[in-house]
Write a protein that holds these residues in place. Structure first.
Motif, short mmCIF file in Angstrom:
data_model
loop_
_atom_site.label_atom_id
_atom_site.label_comp_id
_atom_site.label_asym_id
_atom_site.label_seq_id
_atom_site.Cartn_x
_atom_site.Cartn_y
_atom_site.Cartn_z
N GLY A 86 0.87 -1.06 0.01
CA GLY A 86 0.14 0.10 0.04
C GLY A 86 0.73 1.21 0.07
O GLY A 86 0.57 2.34 -0.80
N ALA A 87 1.81 1.33 0.65
CA ALA A 87 2.81 2.30 0.89
C ALA A 87 3.66 2.73 -0.45
O ALA A 87 3.82 3.95 -0.82
CB ALA A 87 3.72 2.26 2.15
N LEU A 88 4.13 1.55 -1.01
CA LEU A 88 4.70 1.62 -2.35
C LEU A 88 3.86 2.17 -3.44
O LEU A 88 4.37 3.02 -4.09
CB LEU A 88 4.95 0.16 -2.81
CG LEU A 88 6.33 -0.34 -1.91
CD1 LEU A 88 6.84 -1.84 -2.33
CD2 LEU A 88 7.74 0.64 -2.24
N THR A 89 2.64 2.00 -3.37
CA THR A 89 1.59 2.30 -4.35
C THR A 89 1.38 3.81 -4.08
O THR A 89 1.47 4.51 -5.12
CB THR A 89 0.09 1.44 -4.31
OG1 THR A 89 0.54 0.22 -4.52
CG2 THR A 89 -0.63 1.98 -5.17
N ILE A 90 1.35 4.38 -2.98
CA ILE A 90 1.09 5.81 -2.83
C ILE A 90 2.40 6.49 -3.10
O ILE A 90 2.54 7.54 -3.68
CB ILE A 90 0.80 6.06 -1.08
CG1 ILE A 90 -0.40 5.36 -0.83
CG2 ILE A 90 1.07 7.39 -0.64
CD1 ILE A 90 -0.92 5.39 0.49
N LEU A 91 3.68 5.75 -2.80
CA LEU A 91 4.80 6.41 -3.01
C LEU A 91 5.07 6.55 -4.77
O LEU A 91 5.66 7.77 -5.13
CB LEU A 91 6.26 5.35 -2.79
CG LEU A 91 7.52 6.04 -3.13
CD1 LEU A 91 7.75 7.20 -2.09
CD2 LEU A 91 8.57 4.91 -2.52
N PHE A 92 4.60 5.78 -5.39
CA PHE A 92 4.51 6.07 -6.96
C PHE A 92 3.39 6.53 -7.37
O PHE A 92 2.98 6.47 -8.56
CB PHE A 92 5.10 4.66 -7.61
CG PHE A 92 6.16 4.24 -7.24
CD1 PHE A 92 7.24 4.88 -7.70
CD2 PHE A 92 6.63 3.36 -6.29
CE1 PHE A 92 8.86 4.42 -7.54
CE2 PHE A 92 7.79 2.73 -6.17
CZ PHE A 92 8.93 3.29 -6.55
N ALA A 93 2.46 7.37 -6.64
CA ALA A 93 1.19 7.92 -7.15
C ALA A 93 1.28 8.66 -8.13
O ALA A 93 0.38 8.96 -9.12
CB ALA A 93 0.65 8.75 -5.76
N GLY A 94 2.44 9.60 -8.46
CA GLY A 94 2.45 10.16 -9.65
C GLY A 94 2.29 9.48 -10.82
O GLY A 94 2.21 10.05 -11.94
N LEU A 95 2.85 8.24 -10.97
CA LEU A 95 3.02 7.52 -12.05
C LEU A 95 1.59 6.73 -12.35
O LEU A 95 1.27 6.66 -13.42
CB LEU A 95 4.16 6.44 -11.83
CG LEU A 95 5.34 6.90 -11.76
CD1 LEU A 95 6.52 5.83 -11.57
CD2 LEU A 95 5.94 7.53 -13.02
N VAL A 96 0.69 6.62 -11.09
CA VAL A 96 -0.50 5.91 -11.39
C VAL A 96 -1.73 7.00 -11.63
O VAL A 96 -2.72 6.44 -12.15
CB VAL A 96 -0.79 4.93 -10.15
CG1 VAL A 96 0.62 4.10 -9.84
CG2 VAL A 96 -0.83 5.86 -8.84
N ILE A 97 -1.52 8.22 -11.42
CA ILE A 97 -2.75 9.08 -11.51
C ILE A 97 -3.26 9.08 -13.04
O ILE A 97 -4.62 8.90 -13.20
CB ILE A 97 -2.37 10.73 -11.36
CG1 ILE A 97 -1.89 10.98 -9.86
CG2 ILE A 97 -3.46 11.34 -11.69
CD1 ILE A 97 -1.54 12.09 -9.45
N PRO A 98 -2.51 8.88 -13.94
CA PRO A 98 -3.17 8.81 -15.32
C PRO A 98 -3.92 7.41 -15.44
O PRO A 98 -5.08 7.28 -16.50
CB PRO A 98 -1.83 8.86 -16.17
CG PRO A 98 -1.03 9.77 -15.48
CD PRO A 98 -1.01 9.05 -14.04
#
Length: 256
Positions: A191-203
Motif C-alpha cells: 500500500g505504501a509503495l503504491t502511494i509512493l509512486f502515486a505520480g505514475l499511477v494518476i493517469p
C-alpha cells in the motif's frame, strides 16, 4: 498524514486480530461461525468494490462520455485475470510444501502462498489513498478509511483461517499467531509503495481502481461465497452477506 498511516495499517491489524483468535478458541472454527464470517466479509468486499472503486473509476472517465464504462471494464477484467494467474501459482507452492519432509518448510510455504494472495489487497488500499492524496478521484479521507476498514473486516476471518489450522497441525499458539500476522504484513508495505509512486499511477487511476475491484470480486466469488454457502441448507452465510453489504454501503455513503 496520520490518517494515511492508520488507513494502511488497519487491514494488517484486521489480519493480526483474526490470527489472535487462536488464543480464545479450540483447534477449529465451527462451521456456522466460518459461514458467518465469510458471508459478512463477502458482503463488505462487494459493497466496497462498487462504491469505493468502480463508481469512482467511472466518474474519473467522464471525459469519454457514453464510453466511460471502458476503463472500468478493462481494469476489472485485468484484476480478475491477475487473481486467476495468482491462484494458479498458489496451488503449486502448496504442492511443493506437501512434498517436503520439514514441517517448518511446509509452514513457510503456506505463509508465502497467503502473502501472495494479500498483495493485491494492499495495492487496492494504496490506490484508494493515492487517489485521495492527489485529489484526482473524488475520494474523501472518510471514504478511503472505510474502504481500508472493509479490507480489515475481510482479513479478520482470513487471519483466523490461517492460525487455527496451523495450531491444529501441531504448532503452539504463539507460533500460529506469528505466522498469521506475517501473512498480512505485506499489505501495508505494498500500500505504501503504491502511494509512493502515486505520480505514475494518476493517469491510470480509473484502470487501477477497477483492477482492484476485479481482484476483490474474484476473491468473493471464488473463495468467500462458496465457503459462506457450503452444502448445508443454512441461510446464515447469505444473511451475513446482506448485512455486510448494507453496513459497508451505509458507511461509505455516510463517510464518503
Amino acid at each position: 498524514m496520520n490518517h494515511v498511516f492508520w488507513g494502511l495499517m488497519v487491514p494488517f491489524i484486521g489480519t493480526a486480530l483474526g490470527s489472535g483468535v487462536v488464543f480464545f478458541m479450540r483447534r477449529s472454527l465451527s462451521t456456522a461461525l466460518t459461514k458467518a464470517l465469510n458471508g459478512f466479509a463477502a458482503g463488505v468486499m462487494t459493497a466496497a468494490s462498487v462504491w469505493s472503486l468502480i463508481i469512482p473509476a467511472t466518474e474519473q472517465s467522464e471525459q469519454l462520455g457514453r464510453l466511460r464504462f471502458i476503463p472500468p471494464v478493462i481494469g476489472f477484467w485485468l484484476g480478475a485475470l491477475f487473481l486467476i494467474l495468482l491462484e494458479r501459482l498458489i496451488p503449486r507452492l502448496c504442492r511443493k510444501a506437501a512434498h517436503t519432509g520439514s514441517r517448518e518448510k511446509r509452514t513457510l510455504m503456506m505463509i508465502l502462498a497467503v502473502t501472495l494472495h494479500n498483495i493485491p489487497e494492499g495495492m487496492a488500499v494504496g490506490v484508494v489513498y493515492a487517489g485521495f492524496l492527489t485529489g484526482s478521484s473524488g475520494i474523501t479521507a472518510g471514504g478511503a478509511f472505510v474502504f481500508a476498514l472493509g479490507i480489515a473486516i475481510q482479513n479478520f476471518p482470513e487471519g483466523a483461517i490461517i492460525s487455527m489450522p496451523l495450531h491444529a497441525g501441531g504448532h503452539n499458539k504463539p507460533k500460529a499467531l506469528i505466522s498469521g500476522v506475517l501473512s498480512g504484513a505485506v499489505e501495508p508495505l505494498f500500500g505504501a509503495l503504491t502511494i509512493l509512486f502515486a505520480g505514475l499511477v494518476i493517469p491510470a487511476m480509473p484502470y487501477l481502481l477497477s483492477f482492484a475491484a476485479g481482484a476483490m470480486i474474484y476473491v468473493v466469488a471464488e473463495e468467500l461465497l462458496p465457503d459462506a454457502a457450503g452444502n448445508a441448507r443454512s441461510h446464515i452465510g447469505v444473511l451475513l452477506f446482506a448485512f455486510g453489504f448494507t453496513v459497508m454501503m451505509a458507511l461509505d455513503v455516510a463517510l464518503g
